[in-house]
Motif scaffolding. Structure first.
Motif, short mmCIF file in Angstrom:
data_model
loop_
_atom_site.label_atom_id
_atom_site.label_comp_id
_atom_site.label_asym_id
_atom_site.label_seq_id
_atom_site.Cartn_x
_atom_site.Cartn_y
_atom_site.Cartn_z
N GLU A 1 -9.29 -0.48 6.76
CA GLU A 1 -10.50 -0.19 5.99
C GLU A 1 -10.12 0.56 4.72
OE1 GLU A 1 -13.76 1.54 8.04
OE2 GLU A 1 -13.42 0.40 9.88
N PHE A 2 -10.44 -0.05 3.57
CA PHE A 2 -10.13 0.55 2.28
C PHE A 2 -11.27 1.45 1.84
CE2 PHE A 2 -7.59 -3.25 2.58
CZ PHE A 2 -6.40 -2.93 1.96
N GLU A 3 -10.94 2.40 0.97
CA GLU A 3 -11.99 3.24 0.38
C GLU A 3 -12.88 2.37 -0.50
OE1 GLU A 3 -12.73 6.12 1.11
OE2 GLU A 3 -10.98 7.11 1.97
N SER A 4 -14.13 2.78 -0.62
CA SER A 4 -15.11 1.95 -1.32
C SER A 4 -14.73 1.69 -2.77
CB SER A 4 -16.49 2.62 -1.26
OG SER A 4 -16.43 3.93 -1.80
N GLY A 5 -13.99 2.59 -3.40
CA GLY A 5 -13.62 2.40 -4.80
C GLY A 5 -12.47 1.45 -5.02
N GLU A 6 -11.91 0.90 -3.95
CA GLU A 6 -10.72 0.04 -4.07
C GLU A 6 -11.06 -1.44 -3.94
OE1 GLU A 6 -8.11 1.35 -5.07
OE2 GLU A 6 -8.48 3.47 -4.62
N GLU A 7 -12.31 -1.80 -4.04
CA GLU A 7 -12.70 -3.20 -3.90
C GLU A 7 -12.02 -4.05 -4.97
OE1 GLU A 7 -16.90 -3.62 -3.91
OE2 GLU A 7 -17.22 -2.23 -2.25
N GLY A 8 -11.44 -5.17 -4.51
CA GLY A 8 -10.74 -6.07 -5.42
C GLY A 8 -9.27 -5.78 -5.56
N ARG A 9 -8.82 -4.62 -5.10
CA ARG A 9 -7.41 -4.23 -5.23
C ARG A 9 -6.69 -4.25 -3.88
NH1 ARG A 9 -6.36 0.71 -6.27
NH2 ARG A 9 -4.34 0.24 -7.25
N GLU A 10 -7.33 -4.79 -2.86
CA GLU A 10 -6.75 -4.71 -1.52
C GLU A 10 -5.36 -5.34 -1.46
OE1 GLU A 10 -11.24 -4.71 -1.09
OE2 GLU A 10 -9.73 -5.82 -2.23
N ALA A 11 -5.22 -6.54 -1.97
CA ALA A 11 -3.92 -7.24 -1.91
C ALA A 11 -2.87 -6.48 -2.71
CB ALA A 11 -4.08 -8.66 -2.45
N GLU A 12 -3.26 -5.94 -3.84
CA GLU A 12 -2.32 -5.18 -4.68
C GLU A 12 -1.83 -3.93 -3.96
OE1 GLU A 12 -2.51 -2.58 -8.82
OE2 GLU A 12 -4.00 -4.16 -8.47
N ILE A 13 -2.74 -3.25 -3.27
CA ILE A 13 -2.37 -2.03 -2.55
C ILE A 13 -1.40 -2.36 -1.41
CG2 ILE A 13 -3.26 -0.20 -1.04
CD1 ILE A 13 -5.85 -0.35 -2.76
N LEU A 14 -1.72 -3.40 -0.64
CA LEU A 14 -0.84 -3.79 0.47
C LEU A 14 0.54 -4.19 -0.04
CD1 LEU A 14 -3.32 -5.88 2.67
CD2 LEU A 14 -2.48 -3.56 3.11
N GLU A 15 0.59 -4.94 -1.13
CA GLU A 15 1.87 -5.38 -1.68
C GLU A 15 2.69 -4.18 -2.15
OE1 GLU A 15 3.61 -8.18 -5.33
OE2 GLU A 15 1.45 -8.20 -4.84
N HIS A 16 2.04 -3.23 -2.81
CA HIS A 16 2.76 -2.05 -3.30
C HIS A 16 3.33 -1.23 -2.15
CE1 HIS A 16 3.72 1.65 -5.40
NE2 HIS A 16 2.90 2.31 -4.56
N LEU A 17 2.53 -1.01 -1.11
CA LEU A 17 3.00 -0.20 0.01
C LEU A 17 4.08 -0.92 0.80
CD1 LEU A 17 -0.38 1.33 1.26
CD2 LEU A 17 1.39 2.40 -0.15
N LEU A 18 4.01 -2.26 0.86
CA LEU A 18 5.07 -3.01 1.53
C LEU A 18 6.38 -2.89 0.77
CD1 LEU A 18 6.02 -4.89 3.75
CD2 LEU A 18 5.22 -6.82 2.37
N ARG A 19 6.30 -2.99 -0.57
CA ARG A 19 7.52 -2.81 -1.38
C ARG A 19 8.12 -1.43 -1.15
NH1 ARG A 19 4.62 -5.18 -5.76
NH2 ARG A 19 4.44 -3.12 -6.71
N THR A 20 7.26 -0.43 -1.04
CA THR A 20 7.74 0.93 -0.78
C THR A 20 8.47 1.00 0.56
OG1 THR A 20 5.89 1.86 -2.04
CG2 THR A 20 7.03 3.33 -0.52
N ALA A 21 7.91 0.37 1.57
CA ALA A 21 8.53 0.38 2.90
C ALA A 21 9.88 -0.34 2.88
CB ALA A 21 7.60 -0.28 3.92
N VAL A 22 9.95 -1.47 2.18
CA VAL A 22 11.22 -2.20 2.09
C VAL A 22 12.25 -1.37 1.35
CG1 VAL A 22 12.34 -4.24 1.13
CG2 VAL A 22 10.11 -4.47 2.24
N ALA A 23 11.84 -0.71 0.26
CA ALA A 23 12.78 0.11 -0.51
C ALA A 23 13.33 1.25 0.33
CB ALA A 23 12.08 0.67 -1.75
N GLN A 24 12.50 1.86 1.16
CA GLN A 24 12.98 2.93 2.04
C GLN A 24 13.99 2.39 3.05
OE1 GLN A 24 9.24 4.23 3.64
NE2 GLN A 24 8.87 5.73 2.02
N ALA A 25 13.74 1.21 3.59
CA ALA A 25 14.68 0.62 4.54
C ALA A 25 16.00 0.27 3.86
CB ALA A 25 14.07 -0.63 5.18
#
Length: 489
Positions: free
Chosen positions: A358-382
């Motif tokens: 569940e995303f915050e109400s102000g993030e509508e339309g950016r869901e895919a971008e947020i998931l992609e960014h956080l996934l890149r962060t997780a890969v970079a940490q690994a």
């Protein structure tokens, strides 16, 4: 499960030296015995060892009813279900007893009369501990009759008086006598239904349609609740809260290793998923839990990462079937052990997991971008965790501006490995594989795992893919993705 004791009458039970214990005494003594013997009374629970578990153990030793508060997917229900393991494996009951009464202490009028007539020949049956744990999902349509009981019109029609206790059809709680009652999502119970539990939890008796039945019920009431529901969508009424002796807050795993252990334990995988991919999923999940773009009151369930691991495995199995990467089994399908998930399969998981957050109400339309960014962060940490201190410069130098490597959901491990550029030191690929899989690589990068501890072609390809992705995130390589294919250059 062992076989029940061969004792069938009250006389035989007394002769065996059986000692009657209350439910709380039974749980307390069994828990203390397990702790003294160094046994783990909580198998399969990760991340609660120094926080939730000690609080729960103290509550059980004190004989308290317990409510667990925590966001979704924190293992509350699993923790409640493990309580059954603290009960005696087999416990005696009066055969045919509606409320599972102990042969030494009948409590209903019918059982008391039967005991007086049969005497030492009172028949005894044995009940397994798995039958002494009762779970109820609290829903708004739950009635007092469901939990406590009601007058059975069929018994009245048979000629019994309304005041006759035998006209009562008992609900879930009385039928759980000498056992554990677990109420999931307790705040969802209507307040008037919660009131019906007050006598059960304090006076240990029940009231049905104005009749006060002094039944000394022996039940342990445990419950779970979401903290947000606890205060907003529903609430636990104050008198009922007061009757719970312990209110324990649960949490998501604090350590990465515990998060990975939960995923590995709970996921039903149809293909091999290397530990590094589970690690990335765990890091991704933890990043979501700390992101300001995600509604943290709702939480990010452990089921998010579990479903992700299962989807990654399914993507690998799908590729194996389509491209013939897996060996054919007796049923004509690919063998799960021959299909190995790789980094490219994570995208397939992220595509279908967005709806579990569940995303915050102000993030509508950016869901895919947020998931992609956080996934890149997780890969970079690994990448930093596994390749820190390793010089990947020769691999970067192999890309001369014209050379590219293609991977993707339809590219087999063998095709990917065959496309790798030659390096001045071929041992770099072996080192990359060993860093990720923790064991030396096969020189030929064989098609399947052979000797124990030797990475398969899929594991070798997955490790090198992770290195390439790390170089892309470090802006040493470029990457273009389209139509399920990824090209590094």
């Amino acid at each position: 499960m062992s076989t029940p004791p061969e004792i069938s009458t009250l006389a035989e039970l007394r002769a065996s030296g059986h000692r009657m214990r209350s439910l709380r005494e039974e749980i307390r003594e069994n828990l203390l015995a397990a702790l003294a013997a160094g046994e783990d009374p909580w198998p399969g629970l990760h991340g609660f060892g120094s926080t939730v578990i000690p609080q729960l153990e103290r509550a059980l030793i004190a004989g308290h009813d317990v409510v667990l508060l925590g966001e979704r997917g924190q293992g509350k229900t699993r923790l409640l279900r493990t309580l059954a393991g603290l009960l005696d494996e087999w416990s005696p009951v009066i055969a045919g007893s509606e409320l599972n009464e102990h042969p030494y202490a009948p409590i209903t009028a019918a059982s008391v009369a039967r005991a007086a007539i049969d005497g030492d020949e009172l028949p005894v049956a044995w009940r397994h501990r798995s039958e002494r744990y009762v779970e109820k999902l609290s829903t708004p349509d739950t009635s007092v009759a469901d939990l406590i009981g009601d007058v059975d019109p069929m018994r009245v029609a048979e000629g019994r008086r309304l005041g006759d206790p035998e006209t009562i059809h008992y609900g879930l709680v009385p039928r759980a006598n000498r056992g554990i009652v677990a109420l999931n999502e307790l705040p969802d119970l209507a307040e008037r239904i919660q009131v019906a539990l007050l006598n059960v939890m304090e006076e240990r008796d029940i009231q049905v349609r104005g009749y006060v039945l002094r039944l000394p019920l022996d039940v342990l009431v445990v419950a779970s609740a979401n903290p947000e529901d606890y205060t907003n969508r529903g609430r636990i009424i104050t008198p009922l809260k007061d009757r719970f002796g312990a209110e324990i807050r649960t949490h998501y795993p604090l350590e990465l290793a515990d998060e990975v252990a939960v995923i590995r334990q709970e996921a039903h995988l149809t293909a091999e998923v290397p530990d590094v991919l589970l690690e990335i999923l765990a890091r991704f999940t933890r990043a979501l839990r700390s992101s300001t773009a995600i509604n943290q009151a709702s939480g990010v369930s452990a089921r998010f990462a579990i479903a992700g691991a299962e989807t990654i495995a399914a993507a690998a199995r799908h590729r194996a079937a389509v491209r013939g990467e897996a060996a054919a089994g007796p049923d004509g399908e690919g063998l799960p052990g021959e299909a190995v998930a790789r980094l490219v399969d994570i995208d397939a998981a992220v595509d279908v997991l967005g709806g579990k957050v569940e995303f915050e109400s102000g993030e509508e339309g950016r869901e895919a971008e947020i998931l992609e960014h956080l996934l890149r962060t997780a890969v970079a940490q690994a990448v930093r965790e596994h390749f820190g201190g390793l010089d990947l410069g020769p691999l970067v130098d192999a890309f001369d501006g014209h050379r590219t490597i293609t991977t993707g959901e339809r590219v087999t491990a063998a095709e990917f490995l065959a496309d790798l550029p030659e390096l001045p030191d071929p041992g770099l690929y072996d080192e990359i594989t060993a860093r990720v899989n923790g064991s030396p690589a096969r020189p030929d990068g064989g098609a399947a795992a052979g000797a124990a501890g030797v990475p398969s072609a899929g594991e070798r390809a997955g490790a090198i893919e992770l290195a390439l992705e790390g170089l892309y995130l470090a802006r040493e390589l470029s990457k273009e993705t389209a139509d399920g294919q990824t090209v590094y250059g």
